[in-house]
Write a protein that holds these residues in place. Sequence first.
Motif, PDB file in Angstrom:
ATOM      1  N   ILE A  19     -79.588  43.786   0.451  1.00 30.09           N
ATOM      2  CA  ILE A  19     -81.017  43.531   0.678  1.00 30.09           C
ATOM      3  C   ILE A  19     -81.854  44.774   0.393  1.00 30.09           C
ATOM      4  CG2 ILE A  19     -80.777  41.592   2.267  1.00 30.09           C
ATOM      5  CD1 ILE A  19     -81.287  43.540   4.577  1.00 30.09           C
ATOM      6  N   LEU A  20     -81.309  45.942   0.656  1.00 25.66           N
ATOM      7  CA  LEU A  20     -82.052  47.164   0.360  1.00 25.66           C
ATOM      8  C   LEU A  20     -82.227  47.331  -1.152  1.00 25.66           C
ATOM      9  CD1 LEU A  20     -82.790  50.239   1.866  1.00 25.66           C
ATOM     10  CD2 LEU A  20     -81.388  50.638  -0.163  1.00 25.66           C
ATOM     11  N   HIS A  21     -81.175  47.094  -1.904  1.00 24.23           N
ATOM     12  CA  HIS A  21     -81.250  47.251  -3.356  1.00 24.23           C
ATOM     13  C   HIS A  21     -82.207  46.222  -3.973  1.00 24.23           C
ATOM     14  CE1 HIS A  21     -78.299  50.422  -3.587  1.00 24.23           C
ATOM     15  NE2 HIS A  21     -77.572  49.746  -2.719  1.00 24.23           N
ATOM     16  N   GLN A  22     -82.195  45.010  -3.419  1.00 23.05           N
ATOM     17  CA  GLN A  22     -83.126  43.982  -3.888  1.00 23.05           C
ATOM     18  C   GLN A  22     -84.564  44.409  -3.577  1.00 23.05           C
ATOM     19  OE1 GLN A  22     -82.221  41.185  -5.483  1.00 23.05           O
ATOM     20  NE2 GLN A  22     -84.209  40.187  -5.552  1.00 23.05           N
ATOM     21  N   ALA A  23     -84.805  44.887  -2.368  1.00 24.00           N
ATOM     22  CA  ALA A  23     -86.145  45.328  -1.971  1.00 24.00           C
ATOM     23  C   ALA A  23     -86.594  46.526  -2.807  1.00 24.00           C
ATOM     24  CB  ALA A  23     -86.162  45.677  -0.485  1.00 24.00           C
ATOM     25  N   LEU A  24     -85.695  47.431  -3.091  1.00 27.37           N
ATOM     26  CA  LEU A  24     -86.025  48.613  -3.887  1.00 27.37           C
ATOM     27  C   LEU A  24     -86.416  48.222  -5.313  1.00 27.37           C
ATOM     28  CD1 LEU A  24     -86.203  51.682  -4.152  1.00 27.37           C
ATOM     29  CD2 LEU A  24     -83.731  51.702  -4.581  1.00 27.37           C
ATOM     30  N   GLN A  25     -85.656  47.322  -5.908  1.00 27.85           N
ATOM     31  CA  GLN A  25     -85.983  46.871  -7.264  1.00 27.85           C
ATOM     32  C   GLN A  25     -87.356  46.206  -7.295  1.00 27.85           C
ATOM     33  OE1 GLN A  25     -84.535  47.416 -10.203  1.00 27.85           O
ATOM     34  NE2 GLN A  25     -86.242  46.331 -11.118  1.00 27.85           N
ATOM     35  N   LEU A  26     -87.637  45.380  -6.299  1.00 25.11           N
ATOM     36  CA  LEU A  26     -88.949  44.725  -6.237  1.00 25.11           C
ATOM     37  C   LEU A  26     -90.063  45.740  -6.032  1.00 25.11           C
ATOM     38  CD1 LEU A  26     -88.153  41.469  -4.279  1.00 25.11           C
ATOM     39  CD2 LEU A  26     -89.066  41.660  -6.593  1.00 25.11           C
ATOM     40  N   SER A  27     -89.809  46.752  -5.241  1.00 22.15           N
ATOM     41  CA  SER A  27     -90.812  47.790  -5.017  1.00 22.15           C
ATOM     42  C   SER A  27     -91.170  48.492  -6.326  1.00 22.15           C
ATOM     43  CB  SER A  27     -90.295  48.794  -3.983  1.00 22.15           C
ATOM     44  OG  SER A  27     -91.245  49.795  -3.749  1.00 22.15           O
ATOM     45  N   VAL A  28     -90.173  48.756  -7.138  1.00 22.83           N
ATOM     46  CA  VAL A  28     -90.406  49.384  -8.442  1.00 22.83           C
ATOM     47  C   VAL A  28     -91.221  48.445  -9.336  1.00 22.83           C
ATOM     48  CG1 VAL A  28     -89.261  50.190 -10.557  1.00 22.83           C
ATOM     49  CG2 VAL A  28     -88.380  50.880  -8.307  1.00 22.83           C
ATOM     50  N   GLU A  29     -90.868  47.158  -9.328  1.00 29.41           N
ATOM     51  CA  GLU A  29     -91.606  46.180 -10.129  1.00 29.41           C
ATOM     52  C   GLU A  29     -93.059  46.063  -9.667  1.00 29.41           C
ATOM     53  OE1 GLU A  29     -89.866  42.319 -10.967  1.00 29.41           O
ATOM     54  OE2 GLU A  29     -87.864  43.162 -10.644  1.00 29.41           O
ATOM     55  N   VAL A  30     -93.264  46.065  -8.350  1.00 31.18           N
ATOM     56  CA  VAL A  30     -94.622  45.978  -7.797  1.00 31.18           C
ATOM     57  C   VAL A  30     -95.427  47.210  -8.212  1.00 31.18           C
ATOM     58  CG1 VAL A  30     -95.950  46.102  -5.639  1.00 31.18           C
ATOM     59  CG2 VAL A  30     -94.122  44.416  -5.890  1.00 31.18           C
ATOM     60  N   ASN A  31     -94.816  48.359  -8.149  1.00 34.40           N
ATOM     61  CA  ASN A  31     -95.505  49.586  -8.546  1.00 34.40           C
ATOM     62  C   ASN A  31     -95.972  49.505  -9.999  1.00 34.40           C
ATOM     63  OD1 ASN A  31     -96.322  52.373  -7.858  1.00 34.40           O
ATOM     64  ND2 ASN A  31     -94.881  52.903  -9.470  1.00 34.40           N
ATOM     65  N   ASP A  32     -95.114  48.993 -10.868  1.00 32.21           N
ATOM     66  CA  ASP A  32     -95.491  48.821 -12.272  1.00 32.21           C
ATOM     67  C   ASP A  32     -96.606  47.777 -12.413  1.00 32.21           C
ATOM     68  OD1 ASP A  32     -93.629  50.709 -13.071  1.00 32.21           O
ATOM     69  OD2 ASP A  32     -92.109  49.215 -13.625  1.00 32.21           O
ATOM     70  N   LEU A  33     -96.515  46.712 -11.638  1.00 30.60           N
ATOM     71  CA  LEU A  33     -97.512  45.651 -11.709  1.00 30.60           C
ATOM     72  C   LEU A  33     -98.905  46.129 -11.330  1.00 30.60           C
ATOM     73  CD1 LEU A  33     -98.228  42.584 -11.944  1.00 30.60           C
ATOM     74  CD2 LEU A  33     -97.746  42.465  -9.491  1.00 30.60           C
TER      75      LEU A  33
END
Length: 117
Positions: free
Chosen positions: A10-24
């Motif tokens: 769950i941490l790795h999933q949340a981290l990947q989404l955080s990176v995607e959100v930052n780019d968005l």
Amino acid sequence: MAFRFEGLQILHQALQLSVEVNDLVKTFPSFELYSLSSQIRRASDSVVLNIAEGSTGQSTNEFRRFLRYALRSGIEVVSCFFIAKEKGYLSTEVFRHFYDKYEQLCKMITSFQKALQ
């Protein structure tokens, strides 16, 4: 691995989404830099940070408490997506992509919380 959170999916999933959100949010209008863009970035980072912080706690109950915080932050991110969509910053397709990803993450957090009982 030195820290418990490193092994949590769950941490790795949340981290990947955080990176995607930052780019968005880099695509949002510049006048949103210190409002919606900042809020959505902080909320998405908060999901990651609460999972990590809770995992190093002294008890299962404390970890579950931090997972509740992470869940709330995930819901905050989704509500920010609704605002961004209404303001015309997100297409329906981009909104749906992130909505689905955060729905999946929130379900994972909830399931993990239940498994810790």
